[in-house]
Design a protein around this motif. Structure first.
Motif, PDB file in Angstrom:
ATOM      1  N   LEU A   1      46.148  31.470 -75.159  1.00 10.39           N
ATOM      2  CA  LEU A   1      45.998  32.911 -74.942  1.00 10.39           C
ATOM      3  C   LEU A   1      47.339  33.632 -74.984  1.00 10.39           C
ATOM      4  CD1 LEU A   1      43.424  32.899 -71.999  1.00 10.39           C
ATOM      5  CD2 LEU A   1      42.974  33.634 -74.341  1.00 10.39           C
ATOM      6  N   THR A   2      48.379  32.990 -74.463  1.00 10.91           N
ATOM      7  CA  THR A   2      49.646  33.710 -74.273  1.00 10.91           C
ATOM      8  C   THR A   2      50.874  32.960 -74.768  1.00 10.91           C
ATOM      9  OG1 THR A   2      49.835  32.783 -72.039  1.00 10.91           O
ATOM     10  CG2 THR A   2      48.754  34.934 -72.262  1.00 10.91           C
TER      11      THR A   2
ATOM     12  N   ALA B   1      39.518  38.156 -78.260  1.00 12.73           N
ATOM     13  CA  ALA B   1      40.496  39.201 -78.569  1.00 12.73           C
ATOM     14  C   ALA B   1      41.902  38.754 -78.197  1.00 12.73           C
ATOM     15  CB  ALA B   1      40.129  40.498 -77.841  1.00 12.73           C
ATOM     16  N   GLU B   2      42.047  38.114 -77.052  1.00 10.11           N
ATOM     17  CA  GLU B   2      43.361  37.645 -76.622  1.00 10.11           C
ATOM     18  C   GLU B   2      43.849  36.495 -77.494  1.00 10.11           C
ATOM     19  OE1 GLU B   2      43.853  37.298 -72.201  1.00 10.11           O
ATOM     20  OE2 GLU B   2      41.774  37.999 -72.215  1.00 10.11           O
TER      21      GLU B   2
ATOM     22  N   GLN C   1      43.093  36.062 -80.636  1.00 10.65           N
ATOM     23  CA  GLN C   1      43.516  36.676 -81.895  1.00 10.65           C
ATOM     24  C   GLN C   1      44.865  37.363 -81.743  1.00 10.65           C
ATOM     25  OE1 GLN C   1      40.952  39.088 -84.824  1.00 10.65           O
ATOM     26  NE2 GLN C   1      41.968  40.701 -83.655  1.00 10.65           N
ATOM     27  N   ALA C   2      45.087  38.011 -80.594  1.00  7.25           N
ATOM     28  CA  ALA C   2      46.333  38.752 -80.385  1.00  7.25           C
ATOM     29  C   ALA C   2      47.557  37.840 -80.361  1.00  7.25           C
ATOM     30  CB  ALA C   2      46.252  39.559 -79.091  1.00  7.25           C
ATOM     31  N   ASN C   3      47.377  36.572 -79.990  1.00  8.56           N
ATOM     32  CA  ASN C   3      48.504  35.636 -79.977  1.00  8.56           C
ATOM     33  C   ASN C   3      48.683  35.052 -81.376  1.00  8.56           C
ATOM     34  OD1 ASN C   3      50.561  33.901 -79.301  1.00  8.56           O
ATOM     35  ND2 ASN C   3      49.297  32.539 -78.055  1.00  8.56           N
ATOM     36  N   ALA C   4      49.116  35.899 -82.300  1.00  7.71           N
ATOM     37  CA  ALA C   4      49.247  35.493 -83.702  1.00  7.71           C
ATOM     38  C   ALA C   4      50.304  34.411 -83.882  1.00  7.71           C
ATOM     39  CB  ALA C   4      49.587  36.712 -84.560  1.00  7.71           C
TER      40      ALA C   4
ATOM     41  N   ARG D   1      48.723  31.086 -82.859  1.00  9.00           N
ATOM     42  CA  ARG D   1      47.745  30.624 -83.842  1.00  9.00           C
ATOM     43  C   ARG D   1      48.433  30.101 -85.094  1.00  9.00           C
ATOM     44  NH1 ARG D   1      44.972  34.192 -86.166  1.00  9.00           N
ATOM     45  NH2 ARG D   1      45.909  36.108 -85.323  1.00  9.00           N
TER      46      ARG D   1
ATOM     47  N   SER E   1      37.246  31.920 -87.730  1.00 15.15           N
ATOM     48  CA  SER E   1      37.051  33.048 -86.824  1.00 15.15           C
ATOM     49  C   SER E   1      35.876  32.766 -85.908  1.00 15.15           C
ATOM     50  CB  SER E   1      36.815  34.355 -87.600  1.00 15.15           C
ATOM     51  OG  SER E   1      35.645  34.256 -88.404  1.00 15.15           O
TER      52      SER E   1
ATOM     53  N   TRP F   1      36.638  37.730 -84.776  1.00  8.96           N
ATOM     54  CA  TRP F   1      37.998  37.559 -84.257  1.00  8.96           C
ATOM     55  C   TRP F   1      38.647  36.366 -84.943  1.00  8.96           C
ATOM     56  CZ3 TRP F   1      39.074  41.540 -81.069  1.00  8.96           C
ATOM     57  CH2 TRP F   1      37.995  42.176 -80.440  1.00  8.96           C
ATOM     58  N   GLU F   2      39.846  36.560 -85.471  1.00  9.66           N
ATOM     59  CA  GLU F   2      40.553  35.501 -86.187  1.00  9.66           C
ATOM     60  C   GLU F   2      40.995  34.400 -85.228  1.00  9.66           C
ATOM     61  OE1 GLU F   2      43.748  36.713 -88.647  1.00  9.66           O
ATOM     62  OE2 GLU F   2      42.646  38.399 -89.541  1.00  9.66           O
TER      63      GLU F   2
END
Length: 470
Positions: free
Chosen positions: A291-292, A314-315, A317-320, A323, A349, A358-359
């Protein structure tokens, strides 16, 4: 000694009763808890209350001998022992009571504390208790717990009905709404998502102290820690056809593999025995959050347990950066083990319940799509190819529990799958891409130490081949 908490059916309040007992027992000493079956979430609550890892007792995922060894080894390290059952007392994996609460009670020779939902009955309670008590004469009953009692008059009727049965009432819980544990599509909400967890534990402790006959219960759960119940045993011994020579570290050439274990609100489904076994085999576990966090440095392998990635998509995905690091590292060949939620994270996804996409890490050419249908049950998995975890033709037992499906299936699947009923048709499932072993099937490695041993050996080989790149 210990007692096992059973119910006449699911939903009667076994978990609330168990948690109240565990919370109250903490005032007198250390408590070791156990959970019958493959469940992950109830043991999280046990662990939060007791401060000790709850252990699963499941003879399908492991074996009867492993259940006995696991119980005795961990029980002897605490002042008190308590086992929470599964479903109704006699509900097992198939048409028999194998892997049921009754099976475990017989196997471990434990007295049963039967929890009853009294909200819609009075005198009929006696017929119910009589039936459960007489159905299998091999079982020992310590007493009953009357749950959801409505009033003093209701309690009087229940007591009068049960008096001729001559089975003690060891607990009475009134109908109350102040203690509630939220749930969602796969059961209770995990403890890491409950900021009020300590407040809940405090309320459970008060409920436990006030609701039970401790004069009769404490002797049933207390053990003599000065004497071992068995000689020391080694949990996770390899299967006879896969001999290993302890100490296991010697089989890993004295090296210490570092395994990045994804553990946060999205990935929390891990059997304590699996994590312990990795460490006993010589691994260092490095916990991190997809997540982070960025991918931890200098790891040789990755372990993604199950959980609720769909709730935190969502979280994730936000940690591009995280990932991308996972994707490039797995493509480079790092051995990776992923179960259920971990499988979903490795997909292209996740499509959530509202249809939003979500990716994810993008390793597997498929999309994990949430739906209403629940896939649930034990699975016999026969490996159709080699992976870092097992060889072709290896057969293991696992468990599925999910509401997602994949839009694309692998052309060369990892497993041939059958249900617990041997007559059920075979299907295929699971992915092996690069050096990633990904499946919906949850495995308890238990007495099959060769599985994580294979994984750690593969991790060390990766580390030798590409030094300094992770």
């Amino acid at each position: 000694m210990a007692v096992i908490i059973a119910g006449d059916r699911s939903g009667v309040g076994k978990t609330t009763v168990t948690l109240a007992l565990l919370a109250a027992l903490r005032q007198w000493g250390t408590v070791q808890s156990f959970k019958v079956g493959p469940d992950y979430i109830d043991p999280m609550f046990h662990t939060q209350v007791t401060g000790r890892s709850c252990r699963n007792l499941d003879p399908v995922l492991t074996s009867e001998s492993y259940v006995e060894r696991c119980f005795r080894q961990h029980r002897q390290t605490a002042d008190f022992g308590l086992v929470e059952g599964v479903m109704g007392l006699f509900d097992g994996a198939g048409s028999s009571d194998y892997a049921s609460t009754a099976h475990i009670a017989r196997l471990l020779d434990l007295p049963i504390l039967l929890v009853l939902d009294c909200s819609r009955m009075a005198r009929s309670i006696a017929a119910l208790v009589h039936g459960f008590r007489s159905f299998d004469p091999r079982l020992k009953f310590a007493g009953v717990v009357l749950n959801r009692v409505g009033s003093d008059r209701h309690l009087e009727l229940l007591q009068a009905a049960l008096e001729p049965i001559n089975l003690p009432i060891l607990g009475v819980l009134r109908r109350q709404a102040e203690i509630t544990i939220p749930d969602r599509h796969l059961g209770l909400v995990p403890t890491e998502e409950l900021p009020q967890m300590q407040e809940l534990i405090d309320r459970l402790a008060v409920l436990g102290k006030e609701s039970f006959d401790w004069g009769k219960l404490l002797p049933l759960m207390k053990g003599d820690r000065s004497q071992s119940l068995l000689a020391p045993v080694l949990l996770g011994d390899p299967a006879p056809n896969r001999p290993l020579n302890p100490p296991y570290v010697g089989n890993l050439e004295g090296q210490i593999p570092r395994i990045g274990v994804a553990r946060d609100r999205a990935f929390s489904f891990y059997y304590a025995d699996n994590l312990d076994l990795l460490e006993r085999l010589g691994a260092e576990l490095v916990y991190w959050s997809p997540l982070t966090d960025e991918l931890p440095a200098e790891v040789n392998g990755l372990y993604f347990g199950g959980g609720f990635p769909e709730m935190f998509a969502a979280e994730l995905q936000a940690n591009a950066i995280g990932r991308a690091a996972v994707r490039s590292t797995i493509v480079a060949g790092m051995p990776t083990y992923a179960e259920c939620g971990g499988l979903m994270y490795l997909s292209q996804s996740i499509m959530d319940f509202e249809g939003r996409s979500w990716e994810m890490a993008g390793i597997l050419p498929t999309v994990a799509q949430m739906g209403k249908r629940l896939t649930l049950g034990y699975r016999q998995a026969a490996a159709l190819q080699n992976s870092p975890f097992m060889q072709e033709k290896a057969i293991v037992w696992g468990h599925e529990f999910h509401r997602s499906t994949l839009t694309q299936l692998p052309k060369t699947p990892l497993y041939q799958i059958r249900g617990y009923d041997a007559t059920s048709p075979a299907t295929t499932e699971g992915w092996h891409m690069h050096q990633a072993h990904a499946s919906y099937v949850h495995l308890h490695w238990g007495d099959r130490a060769w599985m994580p041993h294979n994984f750690l050996q593969a991790c060390l080989r990766f580390g030798k081949v590409q030094p300094g790149t992770f």
